[in-house]
Design a protein around this motif. Structure first.
Motif, PDB file in Angstrom:
ATOM      1  N   UNK A 202     129.691   7.874  25.126  1.00  0.00           N
ATOM      2  CA  UNK A 202     129.358   6.947  26.072  1.00  0.00           C
ATOM      3  C   UNK A 202     130.777   6.856  27.107  1.00  0.00           C
ATOM      4  N   UNK A 203     131.957   7.211  26.357  1.00  0.00           N
ATOM      5  CA  UNK A 203     133.139   7.078  27.057  1.00  0.00           C
ATOM      6  C   UNK A 203     133.037   8.473  28.127  1.00  0.00           C
ATOM      7  N   UNK A 204     132.402   9.481  27.583  1.00  0.00           N
ATOM      8  CA  UNK A 204     132.048  10.640  28.563  1.00  0.00           C
ATOM      9  C   UNK A 204     131.141  10.412  29.595  1.00  0.00           C
ATOM     10  N   UNK A 205     130.001   9.464  29.041  1.00  0.00           N
ATOM     11  CA  UNK A 205     129.038   9.264  30.185  1.00  0.00           C
ATOM     12  C   UNK A 205     129.641   8.392  31.229  1.00  0.00           C
ATOM     13  N   UNK A 206     130.389   7.248  30.788  1.00  0.00           N
ATOM     14  CA  UNK A 206     130.600   6.300  31.872  1.00  0.00           C
ATOM     15  C   UNK A 206     131.797   6.866  32.562  1.00  0.00           C
ATOM     16  N   UNK A 207     132.534   7.605  32.288  1.00  0.00           N
ATOM     17  CA  UNK A 207     133.384   8.627  33.247  1.00  0.00           C
ATOM     18  C   UNK A 207     132.621   9.368  34.192  1.00  0.00           C
ATOM     19  N   UNK A 208     131.656  10.116  33.632  1.00  0.00           N
ATOM     20  CA  UNK A 208     131.068  10.867  34.682  1.00  0.00           C
ATOM     21  C   UNK A 208     130.012   9.905  35.707  1.00  0.00           C
ATOM     22  N   UNK A 209     129.800   8.972  35.298  1.00  0.00           N
ATOM     23  CA  UNK A 209     129.073   8.014  36.367  1.00  0.00           C
ATOM     24  C   UNK A 209     130.278   7.425  37.313  1.00  0.00           C
ATOM     25  N   UNK A 210     131.235   7.299  36.846  1.00  0.00           N
ATOM     26  CA  UNK A 210     132.427   6.828  37.657  1.00  0.00           C
ATOM     27  C   UNK A 210     133.246   7.873  38.752  1.00  0.00           C
ATOM     28  N   UNK A 211     132.946   8.901  38.300  1.00  0.00           N
ATOM     29  CA  UNK A 211     133.159  10.248  39.118  1.00  0.00           C
ATOM     30  C   UNK A 211     132.123  10.497  40.296  1.00  0.00           C
ATOM     31  N   UNK A 212     130.925   9.986  39.895  1.00  0.00           N
ATOM     32  CA  UNK A 212     129.785  10.159  40.682  1.00  0.00           C
ATOM     33  C   UNK A 212     129.799   8.998  41.815  1.00  0.00           C
ATOM     34  N   UNK A 213     130.738   8.040  41.826  1.00  0.00           N
ATOM     35  CA  UNK A 213     130.584   7.043  42.563  1.00  0.00           C
ATOM     36  C   UNK A 213     130.084   5.749  42.149  1.00  0.00           C
ATOM     37  N   UNK A 214     129.759   5.707  40.839  1.00  0.00           N
ATOM     38  CA  UNK A 214     129.204   4.326  40.189  1.00  0.00           C
ATOM     39  C   UNK A 214     130.724   3.771  39.894  1.00  0.00           C
ATOM     40  N   UNK A 215     130.209   2.315  39.788  1.00  0.00           N
ATOM     41  CA  UNK A 215     131.355   1.536  39.112  1.00  0.00           C
ATOM     42  C   UNK A 215     130.823   0.822  37.700  1.00  0.00           C
ATOM     43  N   UNK A 216     131.927   0.814  36.794  1.00  0.00           N
ATOM     44  CA  UNK A 216     131.529   0.415  35.522  1.00  0.00           C
ATOM     45  C   UNK A 216     132.418  -0.785  34.984  1.00  0.00           C
ATOM     46  N   UNK A 217     131.818  -1.777  34.761  1.00  0.00           N
ATOM     47  CA  UNK A 217     132.700  -2.636  33.929  1.00  0.00           C
ATOM     48  C   UNK A 217     132.945  -2.701  32.442  1.00  0.00           C
ATOM     49  N   UNK A 218     134.100  -2.534  32.188  1.00  0.00           N
ATOM     50  CA  UNK A 218     134.228  -2.071  30.754  1.00  0.00           C
ATOM     51  C   UNK A 218     135.460  -3.206  30.120  1.00  0.00           C
ATOM     52  N   UNK A 219     135.356  -3.644  28.983  1.00  0.00           N
ATOM     53  CA  UNK A 219     136.288  -4.238  28.180  1.00  0.00           C
ATOM     54  C   UNK A 219     137.564  -3.163  27.680  1.00  0.00           C
ATOM     55  N   UNK A 220     138.698  -3.603  28.072  1.00  0.00           N
ATOM     56  CA  UNK A 220     139.700  -2.880  27.647  1.00  0.00           C
ATOM     57  C   UNK A 220     140.150  -2.828  26.152  1.00  0.00           C
ATOM     58  N   UNK A 221     140.992  -2.105  25.644  1.00  0.00           N
ATOM     59  CA  UNK A 221     141.535  -2.122  24.251  1.00  0.00           C
ATOM     60  C   UNK A 221     142.722  -3.111  24.511  1.00  0.00           C
ATOM     61  N   UNK A 222     142.820  -4.087  23.210  1.00  0.00           N
ATOM     62  CA  UNK A 222     142.144  -4.128  21.989  1.00  0.00           C
ATOM     63  C   UNK A 222     140.652  -4.284  22.060  1.00  0.00           C
ATOM     64  N   UNK A 223     139.824  -3.658  21.473  1.00  0.00           N
ATOM     65  CA  UNK A 223     138.447  -3.692  21.439  1.00  0.00           C
ATOM     66  C   UNK A 223     138.169  -5.213  21.127  1.00  0.00           C
ATOM     67  N   UNK A 224     136.584  -5.451  21.222  1.00  0.00           N
ATOM     68  CA  UNK A 224     136.372  -6.874  20.987  1.00  0.00           C
ATOM     69  C   UNK A 224     136.007  -7.083  19.492  1.00  0.00           C
ATOM     70  N   UNK A 225     135.890  -8.283  19.220  1.00  0.00           N
ATOM     71  CA  UNK A 225     135.946  -8.512  17.617  1.00  0.00           C
ATOM     72  C   UNK A 225     134.437  -8.902  17.217  1.00  0.00           C
ATOM     73  N   UNK A 226     133.545  -8.197  16.710  1.00  0.00           N
ATOM     74  CA  UNK A 226     132.337  -8.201  16.520  1.00  0.00           C
ATOM     75  C   UNK A 226     131.805  -9.591  15.580  1.00  0.00           C
TER      76      UNK A 226
END
Length: 279
Positions: A202-226
């Protein structure tokens, strides 16, 4: 080929959750194959009204000859039928069961080769039959699933791009180049950093979508605590959703593949986000 692994049973699943569903068998007129499935209809279901449909598919470890397995393989099917949830979001829930008999007769529903399979044809025909025969709001069909179930959602969404209003993909991945077709879809993606397939995939997929002009909202590291309180997770989700992006990517610290769906569907705010989406 994906293989079955040990069964994870959420402690939140109780018999009354399972009993809300009715079990049926769909016979596909095109292939002659049969598929068992679980269906939930809202209390006081009225065929003259229309209801959102949640389509949930379990992971490959649920591929046994027990129709009810998707109802206790985590709570990805049953959570939508809880009285409190139905009060907010009345909906129909479809949870197909891909049995061991089907694995032996037509093969796995999804594979690591990321190809369209006879099993994907069968489950898609079941979904289309349900939409046709029940009072489904075609502008509010929501797909979700874990591992094999998320892969199933991706494959169907690629082939039928106008079907889903939004999808929640839990601990899954697919051929990244094929996923280019999903760049404009409404998605919520949930993975754990310890998942050695879904996280890099999914890191690769979201990077691809961004390269194609899509915007992605993501949480940054440190990652969320489940293990954080649900109220805290809900706030984090609402803050991310407030960015207004179609694609939302949430990563949780540590964990592993099967651990992801032991907590994911318990996050209220992601469920609320899903039901806010409409075609």
């Amino acid at each position: 080929m994906a293989t079955a692994s040990c069964r994870l049973t959420s402690s939140s699943i109780v018999e009354q959750d399972v009993d809300r569903f009715t079990q049926y068998v769909y016979k596909d007129p095109e292939t002659g194959c049969e598929m068992s499935y679980n269906l939930y209809l809202p209390k006081d279901y009225d065929p003259n009204k229309s209801y959102p449909l949640v389509f949930f598919v379990a992971d490959a470890s649920a591929n046994i000859n027990n129709t009810k397995t998707p109802l206790f393989q985590g709570n990805g099917a049953t959570v939508w039928t809880e009285p409190e949830e139905q009060a907010k979001h009345p909906c129909i829930v479809l949870a197909p069961q891909y049995t061991q008999d089907l694995v032996q007769s037509i093969g796995m529903m999804t594979t690591d080769e990321n190809v369209w399979t006879p099993g994907l044809t069968l489950v898609t025909h079941l979904l289309q039959d349900t939409i046709k025969n029940y009072a489904v709001d075609k502008t509010r069909i929501y797909g979700t699933g874990q591992s094999q179930g998320g892969m199933t959602n991706i494959a169907i969404s690629d082939r039928y791009p106008d079907l889903f209003a939004a999808q929640w993909l839990v601990a899954c991945q697919w051929n990244v180049q094929e996923m280019a077709a999903m760049k404009d879809k409404k998605l919520w993606i949930t993975v754990c950093e310890g998942d050695n397939k879904a996280f890099p995939g999914m890191n690769e997929a979201t990077a691809l979508w961004e390269s194609l002009g899509s915007s992605v909202a993501r949480n940054a590291s440190p990652w969320w605590n489940s293990k954080a309180p649900v109220a805290e997770l809900d706030k984090q989700v609402r803050d991310l959703a407030a960015q207004g992006k179609k694609i939302n990517y949430t990563v949780f610290a540590n964990g592993n593949h099967m651990y992801t769906w032991s907590f994911a569907y318990g996050i209220d705010a992601i469920r609320d986000w899903l039901f806010a989406q409409k075609k």
